[in-house]
Design a protein around this motif. Structure first.
Motif, PDB file in Angstrom:
ATOM      1  N   THR A 464       0.845  -1.194   0.000  1.00  0.00           N
ATOM      2  CA  THR A 464       0.000   0.000   0.000  1.00  0.00           C
ATOM      3  C   THR A 464       0.878   1.239   0.000  1.00  0.00           C
ATOM      4  O   THR A 464       1.790   1.362   0.842  1.00  0.00           O
ATOM      5  N   ASN A 466       0.898   5.180   0.647  1.00  0.00           N
ATOM      6  CA  ASN A 466       0.092   6.138   1.400  1.00  0.00           C
ATOM      7  C   ASN A 466       0.407   7.576   1.019  1.00  0.00           C
ATOM      8  O   ASN A 466       1.480   7.888   0.491  1.00  0.00           O
ATOM      9  N   GLU A 467      -0.498   8.452   1.366  1.00  0.00           N
ATOM     10  CA  GLU A 467      -0.387   9.873   1.038  1.00  0.00           C
ATOM     11  C   GLU A 467       0.857  10.516   1.636  1.00  0.00           C
ATOM     12  O   GLU A 467       1.429  11.446   1.061  1.00  0.00           O
ATOM     13  N   ASP A 468       1.305  10.022   2.804  1.00  0.00           N
ATOM     14  CA  ASP A 468       2.479  10.612   3.455  1.00  0.00           C
ATOM     15  C   ASP A 468       3.796  10.106   2.872  1.00  0.00           C
ATOM     16  O   ASP A 468       4.873  10.441   3.363  1.00  0.00           O
ATOM     17  N   ARG A 577       3.038  11.306  -4.013  1.00  0.00           N
ATOM     18  CA  ARG A 577       2.249  11.734  -2.856  1.00  0.00           C
ATOM     19  C   ARG A 577       1.191  12.744  -3.281  1.00  0.00           C
ATOM     20  O   ARG A 577       0.053  12.724  -2.793  1.00  0.00           O
ATOM     21  N   ASP A 585      -7.356   8.391  -2.125  1.00  0.00           N
ATOM     22  CA  ASP A 585      -7.271   7.005  -1.669  1.00  0.00           C
ATOM     23  C   ASP A 585      -5.848   6.480  -1.833  1.00  0.00           C
ATOM     24  O   ASP A 585      -5.175   6.815  -2.817  1.00  0.00           O
ATOM     25  N   PRO A 586      -5.387   5.647  -0.898  1.00  0.00           N
ATOM     26  CA  PRO A 586      -4.084   5.014  -1.077  1.00  0.00           C
ATOM     27  C   PRO A 586      -4.105   4.073  -2.273  1.00  0.00           C
ATOM     28  O   PRO A 586      -5.175   3.642  -2.729  1.00  0.00           O
TER      29      PRO A 586
END
Length: 745
Positions: A464, A466-468, A577, A585-586
């Protein structure tokens, strides 16, 4: 789509689970705390074979703090389990078949109360004839331990009549008897090996809870959660989808933690009380009633010509299964086939017998069946060499398979780097057939060699983004301490071009994925590396698809490295990112590996032991141990060497000190004060030699290492003892007493 690569493959990296384990934050089963939880304890049989005439729990039930007592009368009819052969009763029904078998169980407010209640239960037994020697158990006049054997599910082969010899396997090629008749010299020997406990630090334990919907939740140090869920369904009468196993830290395994053991009993107690229940074995329970490595009796006949050509080899391997067979995933030990050795012998046969006795039931331990049979065959090869006056190294050079040669029972691989591994060990060890004499001490070298292909199976993974900017690897593997999660972290970080610290690993419970074969057979890196690679590539493909839609970039021209998605044709780039923030959404990529086919690649190991033997006392000191390995790509060198050294130390224990001793079915070594695991004082200088990596399995060309370094140690030690002082020890362990008796008649 290309793997980004940032130099993490082949780099020693810190264990991802290291900080939690070294600071005490890692949660083991015994650390799990649930509201209203009770303690469970088990009453065990004092007899090796007896009929249960009555069980009186009345006094125990009146003890304050006792919530429930269960016996076989509280189980449904036929409540058994087994990893293949379903023959282990949850609680003994009518008959006990070994000392330590579970007869009754108590749930109480704490362990002390439960222990006192156990002592108040009165059981009347009628003692029956027992049999403890597997060769005696095979005889027609021996007591039949499982009269209902033909009714059991999962027998490896159909049987016409019930027998203590519950299954026989054989591997063969050519005509063994004709080959033996043609040979110039025939060497016959019988070798025996002892029970060996896996020696994990954490004993068997479990926590179970039944929720409001009737689902069974389990926390247990079990390295095969998906198969265990199936066993539990059989034992409890529940559907598999009513059972979920949650990941916890596992305090070691080495093959011993793949069965339910106390879990079905804890379920009975939880069902009877309406409370969560925790059961934690004390270590004496683990030593008397878990599932140690099988002892074996191995008969060998080998025919050789005077020029050193081995033309026939015959082996009969008799494994003492103990009272039950259900701790073995296949119902037998496929490692018995290693009794043929990795030799190009024209006529070969191996016959394996699995035999019920009234001893503690046996299961899997690192390389199941191979340390027993490799001890026998590699000792036998030295005996053959000495019978014709040939150096032990030379007879191996002459007879080992090379390239794609067929071995003694018809197996072959894409590549067999046998002699190369022997030569590497000889060069690194300073091997010589000459002995050194220092007063009463004789110093000699001995070697042993063998091969092992890692198993296949099924595993699943996801990656996954992620946004970060972090990535999470999800896995179905319940890792038992071997460093697999660190390897998974490295593979994902390398594939995405991310710093290691930006990748974490999370473990799915059994509700979250379809299946996983579990830890075992040195399969995890083979299967896991494919699944992680697959998940990374699918995550990148999804990222490219979304990037193409948002930026109108051609998805077949995109690459990823770190947080940048770059067009290979124009050099334009975008931070992924930002792309994830725009979608909200991831990004998830799913991966899997399913491959149960035989591994076309094998790995050779040669070990050379240097020993000093005192001719006055028989004391054996291991001075150096050199281990050479034919390898594929090494993902994490420090973890790789750790597996080699750990296996070698277990092999040292098997060769010199360890034996789970039984007398008439009673385990005598009931603590680590009596059961002699090697300590640091027993460990010699360990030398490791790795051949240059070659081809292997999957996108990273890996080969297994977890089970490869513990099988050659014992025969190398026994061969070195004979080289030093001229006596052959055929029964493990090689103790000072045995050497003294052999030297002094």
């Amino acid at each position: 789509m290309t793997t980004a690569g940032n130099g993490l493959i082949g780099k020693s990296t810190p264990r991802i689970d290291g900080p939690a384990k070294t600071t005490g934050r890692a949660e083991y089963t015994s650390d799990v705390k649930l509201d209203r939880m009770l303690s469970g304890r088990i009453l065990r049989s004092p007899y090796a074979h007896a009929r249960i005439k009555s069980i009186d729990t009345s006094n125990a039930k009146t003890l304050p703090g006792v919530h429930a007592i269960v016996t076989s009368a509280d189980t449904f009819e036929g409540a058994r389990y087994g990893r293949a052969i379903v023959d282990i009763p949850v609680l003994a029904h009518d008959v006990v078949r070994y000392v330590g078998e579970q007869v009754a169980a108590v749930a109480a407010d704490d362990e002390d109360i439960a222990d006192r209640a156990i002592q108040l239960i009165k059981v009347e037994y009628e003692e029956l004839d027992s049999v403890h020697d597997p060769e005696e158990a095979m005889k027609a006049e021996a007591p039949l331990l499982h009269p209902n054997l033909l009714e059991y599910q999962g027998l490896p082969k159909p049987l016409e009549i019930a027998s203590n010899n519950y299954t026989t396997f054989d591997w063969s090629k050519g005509d063994v008897e004709a080959g033996l008749a043609e040979a110039d010299v025939v060497v016959e020997n019988t070798f025996t090996t002892p029970r060996q406990h896996q020696g994990y630090m954490e004993p068997h334990s479990c926590v179970v809870n039944i929720d409001g919907d009737g689902r069974l939740h389990v926390w247990a140090g079990n390295k095969s959660p998906y198969p265990a869920r199936r066993f539990l369904a059989i034992a409890t009468g529940l559907d598999q989808d009513q059972i979920v196993l949650h990941p916890v830290t596992i305090g070691g395994d080495f093959g011993g933690k793949g069965s339910p053991l106390p879990i079905p009993i804890a379920h009975m107690l939880a069902k009877a009380t309406g409370h969560p229940v925790k059961i934690v074995f004390d270590y004496s329970e683990d030593l008397i009633a878990a599932n140690p490595r099988h002892p074996a009796v191995i008969h060998m006949r080998t025919g050789v010509n005077r020029d050193g050509t081995i033309i026939a080899h015959d082996s009969v391997v008799i494994f003492d299964s103990g009272a039950y067979a259900g701790y073995k995933p296949g119902g037998h030990l496929g490692g018995a086939g290693a009794a043929a050795g990795p030799y190009k012998i024209a006529n070969g046969r191996v016959v394996e017998h699995q035999v019920y006795t009234n001893n503690v039931p046996c299961g899997y331990m690192r390389g199941p069946g191979e340390p027993q049979t490799m001890f026998a065959v590699e000792s036998q090869i030295d005996c053959v060499a000495r019978a014709i006056g040939m150096d032990p190294v030379e007879i191996r050079r002459k007879n080992l398979i090379r390239g794609q040669d067929q071995d003694t029972v018809g197996r072959s691989y894409n590549e067999a780097r046998s002699v190369e591994t022997v030569e590497a060990a000889v060069d690194a060890s300073g091997y010589t057939s000459e002995i050194r004499i220092e007063g009463n001490v004789r110093i000699g070298h001995g070697l042993a060699t063998g091969e092992r292909a890692q198993a296949g199976g099924e595993t699943h993974a996801a990656v996954t983004l992620n946004e970060d900017g972090s990535a999470v690897v999800h896995t179905t593997v319940f890792e038992q301490g071997t460093g697999s999660y660190t390897v998974f972290q490295q593979l994902a970080a390398d594939g995405l071009g991310l710093p290691l610290e930006q990748v974490t690993v999370e473990v799915w419970d059994t509700d979250s994925a379809p299946f996983d074969s579990g830890i075992g057979g040195a399969r995890v890196t083979r299967m896991g590396s494919i699944a992680i690679y697959d998940a990374v590539e699918h995550a990148k493909a999804e990222l490219f698809k979304i990037t193409s839609e948002l930026l109108a970039w051609p998805d077949d021209k995109l690459e990823v490295n770190g947080h940048q998605v770059t067009r290979s044709d124009t050099g334009e780039s975008e931070d992924w990112r930002t792309i994830i923030r725009r979608t909200g959404d991831p990004i998830v990529g799913q991966g899997e590996s399913k491959d149960n086919s035989p591994n076309p690649w094998t790995s050779f190991t040669t070990q050379i032991a240097e020993v000093a033997v005192d001719t006055e006392t028989g004391q054996v000191r291991l001075l150096t141990l050199t281990t050479a390995h034919d390898i594929g790509t090494v993902i994490n060198p420090v973890g790789f060497y750790g597996q080699i050294n750990g296996g070698a130390v277990q092999g040292i224990g098997y060769g010199l000190t360890e034996e789970l001793i039984l007398e008439d079915g009673h385990v005598q070594t009931t603590s680590f004060a009596d059961y002699k695991l090697p300590s640091i004082a027993d460990i010699p200088e360990l030398r490791t030699v790795l051949l240059e990596p070659t081809q292997g399995i999957g996108p990273y060309n890996v080969k297994g290492i977890g089970e490869h370094s513990n099988a050659q140690t014992a025969p190398a030690i026994a061969n070195a003892v004979e080289a030093a002082v001229g006596v052959r020890i055929r029964d493990l362990p090689v103790t000072a007493e045995k050497v003294f008796r052999a030297l002094h008649g």
